[in-house]
Motif scaffolding. Structure first.
Motif, PDB file in Angstrom:
ATOM      1  N   UNK A 172       0.840  -1.195   0.000  1.00  0.00           N
ATOM      2  CA  UNK A 172       0.000   0.000   0.000  1.00  0.00           C
ATOM      3  C   UNK A 172       0.874   1.243   0.000  1.00  0.00           C
ATOM      4  N   UNK A 173       0.268   2.398   0.279  1.00  0.00           N
ATOM      5  CA  UNK A 173       0.992   3.676   0.217  1.00  0.00           C
ATOM      6  C   UNK A 173       1.500   4.150   1.569  1.00  0.00           C
ATOM      7  N   UNK A 198       9.124   3.527  -2.016  1.00  0.00           N
ATOM      8  CA  UNK A 198       8.556   3.578  -3.367  1.00  0.00           C
ATOM      9  C   UNK A 198       8.069   4.968  -3.742  1.00  0.00           C
ATOM     10  N   UNK A 199       7.865   5.843  -2.749  1.00  0.00           N
ATOM     11  CA  UNK A 199       7.382   7.193  -3.034  1.00  0.00           C
ATOM     12  C   UNK A 199       8.268   8.285  -2.429  1.00  0.00           C
ATOM     13  N   UNK A 200       9.068   7.944  -1.430  1.00  0.00           N
ATOM     14  CA  UNK A 200      10.142   8.827  -0.948  1.00  0.00           C
ATOM     15  C   UNK A 200      11.430   8.116  -1.360  1.00  0.00           C
ATOM     16  N   UNK A 228       5.569   0.241 -10.036  1.00  0.00           N
ATOM     17  CA  UNK A 228       4.446  -0.050  -9.152  1.00  0.00           C
ATOM     18  C   UNK A 228       3.238   0.843  -9.423  1.00  0.00           C
ATOM     19  N   UNK A 229       3.378   1.751 -10.399  1.00  0.00           N
ATOM     20  CA  UNK A 229       2.264   2.641 -10.720  1.00  0.00           C
ATOM     21  C   UNK A 229       1.968   3.644  -9.627  1.00  0.00           C
ATOM     22  N   UNK A 230       3.017   4.167  -8.976  1.00  0.00           N
ATOM     23  CA  UNK A 230       2.829   5.127  -7.898  1.00  0.00           C
ATOM     24  C   UNK A 230       3.401   6.496  -8.275  1.00  0.00           C
TER      25      UNK A 230
END
Length: 403
Positions: free
Chosen positions: A80-81, A168-170, A185-187
């Protein structure tokens, strides 16, 4: 608002690990502590962090954490995020992105961090932080802490509820620029930190340019002498020998050398025409790291071969390739590149048989001279030998050794 740190340090690039670098580390911790003591939530970022979304949106989703920090973890532990889970807390915490809420415990932690680093400038502030924050950690969780409470762990004597920002996002320089984890991952990433790279400040800027998140002056996007583009598609047998991923250093170098020979041709043509070379996308059979490995950095997981950043292959510092000599592979996709440049392209097939005279004749044709982008179709590896004299080859080779 902003204020003068009164650090009395140079504003120039002082280089990682230098004496001034270590002094700057201590100054930033002191500044961080000062703002925290005013009672504000504080976000501290290294200068080579690029924010792509508002990070406070994420911080608000983890209300139970008084400390949120980025990590050098090379795999994501959650789908998840939210923050990384218990398996992610063991990796090195990277203080390039660190967010704190003002509590007695976070102030105590930061004060001790400041004292430790100010007494001994040889302390690497990140290593000191990791040592301190893990001291007496219980890694307990508390269900009363709201969302993601099972990923907020009691650290620093069990007093500071801590969460690790999702890699994955930071993104670090590896999960972002090498693994391309957000894309896979499509993020949508919040930030990317230009770590895990090999060419200093120039390498960091170039990676940001490849991602089209760095803004240069207008002349960068329309250089006076024009641009030269080459496209490379290595043979499938080099990319995946016998249908499998590369499994040896020799296979990696065979793939890279195939590309280097043709990029050398591109550099020759760029010099002959006075144009700036748009670098092609690069494939590497193996990852690059500072220690021996078997294709991937230990702890990482990604398919091979990889689309590798330019600094994996080229020297972008000192006497290496200068920024003004090249543009990133994504240059023509960048919204900042003017339509007048993108739409002024001429495809040129080099003459066969090739000779200096034939190449010069093709390059002097009006369409080749007037187009803002001269694209060489199916570039070969023999331009160096065919288009340069022996003396020119020797001079070019001497410079090439630094690239």
């Amino acid at each position: 608002p902003s204020f003068d740190m009164a650090a009395s340090l140079t504003a120039r690039d002082f280089g990682w690990g230098s004496k001034v670098f270590k002094q700057a580390q201590q100054k930033k911790i002191a500044m961080f502590l000062s703002v925290l003591e005013y009672g504000y939530d504080v976000l501290l970022s290294d200068i080579d962090v690029m924010y792509l979304r508002d990070p406070f949106e994420f911080f608000r989703t983890v209300p139970g954490a008084d400390l949120l920090v980025s990590s050098d973890l090379l795999v994501n532990t959650v789908k998840d995020d939210g923050p990384e889970d218990r398996k992610g807390i063991g990796a090195t915490l990277n203080v390039g992105i660190i967010f704190m809420r003002p509590t007695p415990a976070t102030k105590k932690l930061t004060n001790e961090w400041n004292v430790m680093c100010s007494k001994n400038l040889d302390f690497w502030e990140q290593a000191a932080f990791n040592q301190l924050v893990r001291r007496g950690s219980t890694f307990k969780t508390n269900s009363s802490r709201g969302a993601y409470h099972d990923r907020v762990f009691d650290m620093y004597m069990g007093q500071v509820p801590t969460a690790v920002l999702p890699v994955s996002t930071f993104c670090s320089g590896h999960t972002g620029f090498v693994q391309r984890m957000p894309q896979r991952l499509g993020k949508q990433p919040y930030a990317v930190h230009a770590t895990f790279q090999f060419a200093g400040t120039n390498g960091k800027r170039h990676r940001m340019r490849e991602w089209m998140v760095w803004q240069d002056p207008p002349v960068y996007y329309d250089p006076p002498g024009g641009l030269l583009a080459i496209d490379l598609e290595p043979p499938e047998e080099l990319l995946r020998p016998s249908g499998r991923e590369p499994r040896s250093v020799e296979a990696h170098f065979e793939l890279v050398n195939w590309q280097l020979a043709r990029i050398r041709s591109g550099l020759v043509l760029a010099e002959l025409t006075g144009r700036v070379l748009i670098m092609p996308k690069l494939w590497c059979g193996y990852d690059r790291w500072w220690a021996p490995h078997h294709g991937r950095i230990p702890g990482s997981s990604m398919p091979l071969p990889i689309r590798c950043p330019l600094d994996h292959v080229f020297n972008l510092e000192g006497s290496g390739l200068k920024p003004e000599m090249l543009r990133e592979y994504s240059f023509l996709d960048n919204p900042l590149t003017p339509p007048a440049v993108k739409h002024s392209q001429h495809n040129l097939t080099l003459p066969a048989p090739m000779s200096r005279e034939a190449v010069e004749g093709a390059l002097k044709a009006e369409a080749a001279r007037t187009a803002k982008v001269l694209r060489i179709v199916q570039i070969t590896d023999d331009v160096y030998q065919k288009a340069l004299t022996q003396d020119e080859q020797a001079s070019f080779q001497k410079r090439l050794m630094n690239y």
